[in-house]
Design a protein around this motif. Structure first.
Motif, PDB file in Angstrom:
ATOM      1  N   GLY A  78      -4.564 -18.055  40.908  1.00 46.80           N
ATOM      2  CA  GLY A  78      -4.159 -17.299  42.084  1.00 46.80           C
ATOM      3  C   GLY A  78      -4.825 -17.792  43.353  1.00 46.80           C
ATOM      4  O   GLY A  78      -5.791 -18.565  43.313  1.00 46.80           O
ATOM      5  N   ASN A 136      -0.198 -25.700  32.731  1.00 50.50           N
ATOM      6  CA  ASN A 136       1.072 -24.972  32.831  1.00 50.50           C
ATOM      7  C   ASN A 136       0.903 -23.461  32.821  1.00 50.50           C
ATOM      8  O   ASN A 136       1.880 -22.724  32.763  1.00 50.50           O
ATOM      9  CB  ASN A 136       1.995 -25.385  31.688  1.00 50.50           C
ATOM     10  N   GLY A 137      -0.359 -22.993  32.880  1.00 49.91           N
ATOM     11  CA  GLY A 137      -0.600 -21.568  32.820  1.00 49.91           C
ATOM     12  C   GLY A 137      -0.617 -21.057  31.386  1.00 49.91           C
ATOM     13  O   GLY A 137      -0.430 -21.824  30.438  1.00 49.91           O
ATOM     14  N   THR A 150       0.441 -17.575  28.660  1.00 48.68           N
ATOM     15  CA  THR A 150       1.119 -16.304  28.445  1.00 48.68           C
ATOM     16  C   THR A 150       0.124 -15.306  27.862  1.00 48.68           C
ATOM     17  O   THR A 150      -0.980 -15.680  27.457  1.00 48.68           O
ATOM     18  CB  THR A 150       2.287 -16.463  27.465  1.00 48.68           C
ATOM     19  N   TYR A 199       0.909 -16.890  33.411  1.00 47.98           N
ATOM     20  CA  TYR A 199      -0.109 -16.588  34.418  1.00 47.98           C
ATOM     21  C   TYR A 199      -0.766 -17.895  34.851  1.00 47.98           C
ATOM     22  O   TYR A 199      -1.173 -18.710  34.018  1.00 47.98           O
ATOM     23  CB  TYR A 199      -1.166 -15.643  33.856  1.00 47.98           C
ATOM     24  N   ARG A 200      -0.848 -18.066  36.172  1.00 44.55           N
ATOM     25  CA  ARG A 200      -1.440 -19.277  36.726  1.00 44.55           C
ATOM     26  C   ARG A 200      -2.513 -18.921  37.755  1.00 44.55           C
ATOM     27  O   ARG A 200      -2.649 -17.763  38.134  1.00 44.55           O
ATOM     28  CB  ARG A 200      -0.352 -20.161  37.355  1.00 44.55           C
ATOM     29  N   SER A 239      -1.986 -15.222  39.116  1.00 45.35           N
ATOM     30  CA  SER A 239      -0.694 -14.656  39.513  1.00 45.35           C
ATOM     31  C   SER A 239       0.301 -14.894  38.390  1.00 45.35           C
ATOM     32  O   SER A 239       0.227 -15.902  37.684  1.00 45.35           O
ATOM     33  CB  SER A 239      -0.196 -15.295  40.812  1.00 45.35           C
ATOM     34  N   GLN A 240       1.233 -13.948  38.231  1.00 42.24           N
ATOM     35  CA  GLN A 240       2.232 -14.055  37.179  1.00 42.24           C
ATOM     36  C   GLN A 240       3.535 -14.579  37.751  1.00 42.24           C
ATOM     37  O   GLN A 240       4.027 -14.084  38.766  1.00 42.24           O
ATOM     38  CB  GLN A 240       2.467 -12.705  36.509  1.00 42.24           C
ATOM     39  N   SER A 241       4.077 -15.595  37.094  1.00 42.49           N
ATOM     40  CA  SER A 241       5.335 -16.185  37.535  1.00 42.49           C
ATOM     41  C   SER A 241       6.518 -15.507  36.837  1.00 42.49           C
ATOM     42  O   SER A 241       6.343 -14.734  35.892  1.00 42.49           O
ATOM     43  CB  SER A 241       5.353 -17.683  37.233  1.00 42.49           C
ATOM     44  N   ALA A 242       7.711 -15.843  37.300  1.00 45.47           N
ATOM     45  CA  ALA A 242       8.908 -15.247  36.722  1.00 45.47           C
ATOM     46  C   ALA A 242       9.092 -15.645  35.259  1.00 45.47           C
ATOM     47  O   ALA A 242       9.771 -14.950  34.500  1.00 45.47           O
ATOM     48  CB  ALA A 242      10.130 -15.671  37.542  1.00 45.47           C
ATOM     49  N   ASP A 243       8.460 -16.758  34.859  1.00 42.45           N
ATOM     50  CA  ASP A 243       8.580 -17.208  33.468  1.00 42.45           C
ATOM     51  C   ASP A 243       7.551 -16.550  32.547  1.00 42.45           C
ATOM     52  O   ASP A 243       7.375 -16.970  31.406  1.00 42.45           O
ATOM     53  CB  ASP A 243       8.462 -18.727  33.385  1.00 42.45           C
ATOM     54  N   SER A 244       6.839 -15.534  33.072  1.00 43.66           N
ATOM     55  CA  SER A 244       5.836 -14.767  32.316  1.00 43.66           C
ATOM     56  C   SER A 244       4.543 -15.535  32.065  1.00 43.66           C
ATOM     57  O   SER A 244       3.697 -15.081  31.294  1.00 43.66           O
ATOM     58  CB  SER A 244       6.406 -14.273  30.977  1.00 43.66           C
TER      59      SER A 244
END
Length: 229
Positions: free
Chosen positions: A73, A31-32, A34, A70-71, A63-68
């Motif tokens: 790239g 899930n990436g 924070t 990082y996943r 890459s950073q998603s809108a939910d803060s």
């Protein structure tokens, strides 16, 4: 896993080591992560974790998603394709044929120290019910069909599992429930390959695993024969 808990002596750049750990943390988190999660895992201040993630993002590795969160790239795909391209190119069509014929997931594993690492995976298109996992999966090399097959591709060593000797004799290895409960594995080493590699099939059905033995052995030999020199 903090830097203090790795049990490994640090050699070279601490900053580089932190950056690589940060990248692995992101890639291995479904899930990436924070900034705070990474800071806790590495045992560093939030500001350091932020700089590590932003640097990786600048290079396209995360890459950073809108939910803060990082996943992984897009640039990681380039790195993956650059690893053993000839072996992967030759193996994938063969893997796809076997996967569709038997209705099971087939993966390409290579030996990496004490681990067997999946670098490619093909899921069957002929059925929607099959085991699936991500490429990059790591298993102990002394447990499971893939590990036994990789060890069987090398010389006999003291203390190796009895399944390895059997794999050398038969040309393929099998296992049941050693990596995942109820899962059958069938793997055959790819001849003439460096690093050591094998094709591995997984299923929850014993009949599929039994039927796969000859197919996986033939497929691994086919890939090995196609390898240059």
């Amino acid at each position: 896993m903090t830097e203090q808990s790795t049990g490994r002596t640090q050699v070279g750049s601490q900053t580089l080591a932190r950056g690589l750990r940060a990248l692995l943390s992101v890639v291995e988190s479904p899930n990436g992560v924070t900034i705070q999660q990474l800071a806790t895992e590495l045992g560093v201040h939030r500001s350091i974790a932020y700089r590590l993630l932003q640097t990786l993002a600048d290079f396209g590795f995360v890459s950073q998603s809108a939910d803060s969160f990082y996943r992984a790239g897009p640039r990681l795909a380039t790195l993956a394709d650059a690893y053993l391209p000839t072996l992967r190119e030759l193996a994938i069509p063969v893997m796809r044929e076997v996967a569709d014929e038997l209705g099971c997931t087939v993966s390409l594993f290579v030996a990496n120290g004490a681990e067997a690492v999946s670098i490619e995976l093909v899921e069957p298109t002929t059925t929607s019910h099959h085991i699936a996992f991500k490429a990059g999966m790591r298993t102990p090399i002394n447990r499971g069909a893939a590990g036994y097959a990789l060890l069987a591709a090398g010389p006999q060593v003291a203390g190796e599992p009895a399944e390895v000797a059997l794999a050398r004799e038969r040309g393929y290895a099998t296992s049941v429930g050693e990596i995942e409960i109820g899962c059958y594995g069938v793997a055959a080493p790819i001849p003439n390959c460096s690093p050591r590699a094998c094709l591995n099939l997984i299923t929850y059905r014993e009949d599929q695993a039994k039927a796969a033995e000859a197919s996986i052995l033939a497929a691994a030999r086919q890939v090995g024969e196609a390898l240059p020199g």
